[in-house]
Design a protein around this motif. Structure first.
Motif, PDB file in Angstrom:
ATOM      1  N   SER A  14      20.478  27.965  38.299  1.00 27.20           N
ATOM      2  CA  SER A  14      19.070  27.873  38.586  1.00 27.20           C
ATOM      3  C   SER A  14      18.463  26.622  37.846  1.00 27.20           C
ATOM      4  CB  SER A  14      18.533  29.095  37.776  1.00 27.20           C
ATOM      5  OG  SER A  14      17.267  29.244  37.839  1.00 27.20           O
ATOM      6  N   PRO A  15      17.365  26.286  38.822  1.00 30.43           N
ATOM      7  CA  PRO A  15      16.717  25.161  38.105  1.00 30.43           C
ATOM      8  C   PRO A  15      16.017  25.472  36.724  1.00 30.43           C
ATOM      9  CG  PRO A  15      15.699  25.865  40.125  1.00 30.43           C
ATOM     10  CD  PRO A  15      16.794  26.579  39.779  1.00 30.43           C
ATOM     11  N   LEU A  16      15.694  26.525  36.511  1.00 35.47           N
ATOM     12  CA  LEU A  16      15.386  26.900  35.228  1.00 35.47           C
ATOM     13  C   LEU A  16      16.123  26.646  34.059  1.00 35.47           C
ATOM     14  CD1 LEU A  16      13.124  30.124  36.035  1.00 35.47           C
ATOM     15  CD2 LEU A  16      12.252  27.892  35.853  1.00 35.47           C
ATOM     16  N   ASP A  17      17.403  26.942  34.548  1.00 29.61           N
ATOM     17  CA  ASP A  17      18.368  26.708  33.424  1.00 29.61           C
ATOM     18  C   ASP A  17      18.330  25.115  32.904  1.00 29.61           C
ATOM     19  OD1 ASP A  17      18.893  29.234  33.296  1.00 29.61           O
ATOM     20  OD2 ASP A  17      20.569  29.305  34.828  1.00 29.61           O
ATOM     21  N   GLN A  18      18.059  24.401  33.713  1.00 26.21           N
ATOM     22  CA  GLN A  18      18.398  22.772  33.492  1.00 26.21           C
ATOM     23  C   GLN A  18      16.842  22.423  32.594  1.00 26.21           C
ATOM     24  OE1 GLN A  18      18.470  21.057  37.047  1.00 26.21           O
ATOM     25  NE2 GLN A  18      20.458  21.885  37.723  1.00 26.21           N
ATOM     26  N   LEU A  19      15.906  23.334  32.264  1.00 26.69           N
ATOM     27  CA  LEU A  19      14.850  22.897  31.674  1.00 26.69           C
ATOM     28  C   LEU A  19      14.860  22.903  30.189  1.00 26.69           C
ATOM     29  CD1 LEU A  19      11.857  24.737  33.429  1.00 26.69           C
ATOM     30  CD2 LEU A  19      12.364  22.319  33.303  1.00 26.69           C
ATOM     31  N   ALA A  20      14.626  21.920  29.207  1.00 26.20           N
ATOM     32  CA  ALA A  20      14.728  22.055  27.968  1.00 26.20           C
ATOM     33  C   ALA A  20      13.661  23.022  27.283  1.00 26.20           C
ATOM     34  CB  ALA A  20      14.492  20.609  27.174  1.00 26.20           C
ATOM     35  N   ASP A  21      14.088  23.379  26.099  1.00 25.07           N
ATOM     36  CA  ASP A  21      13.315  24.505  25.294  1.00 25.07           C
ATOM     37  C   ASP A  21      12.010  23.884  24.840  1.00 25.07           C
ATOM     38  OD1 ASP A  21      14.790  26.519  25.325  1.00 25.07           O
ATOM     39  OD2 ASP A  21      15.763  26.346  23.347  1.00 25.07           O
ATOM     40  N   ILE A  22      11.003  24.560  24.534  1.00 27.94           N
ATOM     41  CA  ILE A  22       9.679  23.956  23.943  1.00 27.94           C
ATOM     42  C   ILE A  22       9.761  23.280  22.811  1.00 27.94           C
ATOM     43  CG2 ILE A  22       7.267  24.409  23.591  1.00 27.94           C
ATOM     44  CD1 ILE A  22       7.354  26.767  25.498  1.00 27.94           C
ATOM     45  N   HIS A  23       9.389  22.115  22.890  1.00 35.56           N
ATOM     46  CA  HIS A  23       9.413  21.367  21.355  1.00 35.56           C
ATOM     47  C   HIS A  23       8.135  21.769  20.691  1.00 35.56           C
ATOM     48  CE1 HIS A  23      13.102  19.256  22.438  1.00 35.56           C
ATOM     49  NE2 HIS A  23      12.413  18.689  23.699  1.00 35.56           N
ATOM     50  N   LEU A  24       8.525  22.498  19.528  1.00 37.69           N
ATOM     51  CA  LEU A  24       7.304  22.701  18.640  1.00 37.69           C
ATOM     52  C   LEU A  24       7.108  21.521  17.783  1.00 37.69           C
ATOM     53  CD1 LEU A  24       8.398  26.197  17.513  1.00 37.69           C
ATOM     54  CD2 LEU A  24       6.560  25.604  19.132  1.00 37.69           C
ATOM     55  N   PRO A  25       5.788  21.147  17.282  1.00 36.21           N
ATOM     56  CA  PRO A  25       5.512  20.168  16.266  1.00 36.21           C
ATOM     57  C   PRO A  25       6.272  20.574  15.079  1.00 36.21           C
ATOM     58  CG  PRO A  25       3.661  21.626  16.394  1.00 36.21           C
ATOM     59  CD  PRO A  25       4.632  22.030  17.445  1.00 36.21           C
ATOM     60  N   PRO A  26       6.459  19.511  14.131  1.00 37.78           N
ATOM     61  CA  PRO A  26       6.866  20.001  12.933  1.00 37.78           C
ATOM     62  C   PRO A  26       6.092  20.671  11.969  1.00 37.78           C
ATOM     63  CG  PRO A  26       6.260  17.654  12.976  1.00 37.78           C
ATOM     64  CD  PRO A  26       6.110  18.162  14.182  1.00 37.78           C
ATOM     65  N   ALA A  27       6.392  21.431  10.974  1.00 36.14           N
ATOM     66  CA  ALA A  27       5.497  22.338  10.158  1.00 36.14           C
ATOM     67  C   ALA A  27       4.636  21.596   9.446  1.00 36.14           C
ATOM     68  CB  ALA A  27       6.478  23.275   9.266  1.00 36.14           C
ATOM     69  N   VAL A  28       3.517  22.003   9.077  1.00 34.43           N
ATOM     70  CA  VAL A  28       2.525  21.407   8.431  1.00 34.43           C
ATOM     71  C   VAL A  28       2.911  21.423   6.788  1.00 34.43           C
ATOM     72  CG1 VAL A  28       0.113  21.450   7.356  1.00 34.43           C
ATOM     73  CG2 VAL A  28       0.566  22.107   9.653  1.00 34.43           C
ATOM     74  N   PRO A  29       2.948  20.288   6.292  1.00 34.47           N
ATOM     75  CA  PRO A  29       3.624  20.093   4.750  1.00 34.47           C
ATOM     76  C   PRO A  29       2.559  20.638   4.022  1.00 34.47           C
ATOM     77  CG  PRO A  29       2.995  17.951   5.392  1.00 34.47           C
ATOM     78  CD  PRO A  29       2.834  18.762   6.579  1.00 34.47           C
ATOM     79  N   SER A  30       2.979  21.315   2.811  1.00 33.23           N
ATOM     80  CA  SER A  30       1.996  21.932   1.864  1.00 33.23           C
ATOM     81  C   SER A  30       1.711  20.918   0.805  1.00 33.23           C
ATOM     82  CB  SER A  30       2.698  22.961   1.289  1.00 33.23           C
ATOM     83  OG  SER A  30       3.883  22.595   0.689  1.00 33.23           O
ATOM     84  N   PHE A  31       2.398  19.827   0.920  1.00 33.87           N
ATOM     85  CA  PHE A  31       2.233  18.855  -0.194  1.00 33.87           C
ATOM     86  C   PHE A  31       2.344  17.392   0.409  1.00 33.87           C
ATOM     87  CE2 PHE A  31       3.159  16.328  -4.095  1.00 33.87           C
ATOM     88  CZ  PHE A  31       2.127  17.039  -4.984  1.00 33.87           C
ATOM     89  N   PRO A  32       1.817  16.309   0.260  1.00 35.88           N
ATOM     90  CA  PRO A  32       0.564  16.221  -0.649  1.00 35.88           C
ATOM     91  C   PRO A  32      -0.597  16.645  -0.113  1.00 35.88           C
ATOM     92  CG  PRO A  32       1.126  14.131   0.431  1.00 35.88           C
ATOM     93  CD  PRO A  32       1.927  15.126   1.058  1.00 35.88           C
TER      94      PRO A  32
END
Length: 172
Positions: A14-32
């Protein structure tokens, strides 16, 4: 009747199998932290330190009151009324002299006697005196006379506790 589906490639994937997963942004750092959080942290530490310093200062300044209350419990056990009255009068005088040493504007308490001493005890708690005239008269009579009248010890002890807790040298 098998018509080939034009969207499915001939390999069956299926062409859907060729799609890459959604890339999430990196987690917001708690420091600094942002500068506002640093300012809030410094303010909180300053308030806690100031509160602790004020509490210690209050405890040091009122240590004589706690010591006088402990002494009062020792005096309470004295059986003889004359000795009880003398010890109670001495305790009141020591507490008053201690307060006078902290405030140089107060009159000389060590030399007060009789009516002047009673007047001082009545006026050193402000508008609401801790003692009544009758209990002060009985205390002075019992402390300085060989034959003392019977004392209302509970009333005297209660009024003395109240005086120790409420007296201020600024009222004099």
């Amino acid at each position: 009747m098998n018509t080939p589906n034009p969207t499915i490639p001939p390999g069956g994937a299926s062409p859907l199998d060729q799609l890459a997963d959604i890339h999430l942004p990196p987690a917001v750092p708690s420091f600094p932290w942002a500068p506002g959080w640093w300012a809030l942290l410094i303010l909180a530490i300053g308030l806690i330190a100031t509160g602790f310093w004020l509490w210690r200062r209050y405890r040091q300044r009122s240590a004589y009151r706690r010591a006088a209350q402990l002494e009062l419990t020792r005096i309470q056990a004295i059986a003889d009324d004359a000795e009880f009255a003398r010890q109670l009068n001495q305790l009141l005088r020591r507490v008053a002299i201690h307060c006078q040493s902290a405030s140089s504007s107060a009159p000389t308490i060590a030399g007060l006697g009789g009516e002047q001493w009673q007047h001082f005890l009545l006026n050193s708690c402000g508008a609401k005196p801790a003692f009544t005239n009758t209990t002060l008269d009985a205390l002075v009579a019992a402390a300085y006379q060989s034959q003392c009248p019977a004392l209302d010890r509970q009333q005297l002890l209660g009024q003395t506790r109240l005086w120790i807790r409420r007296h201020r040298s600024q009222y004099v």
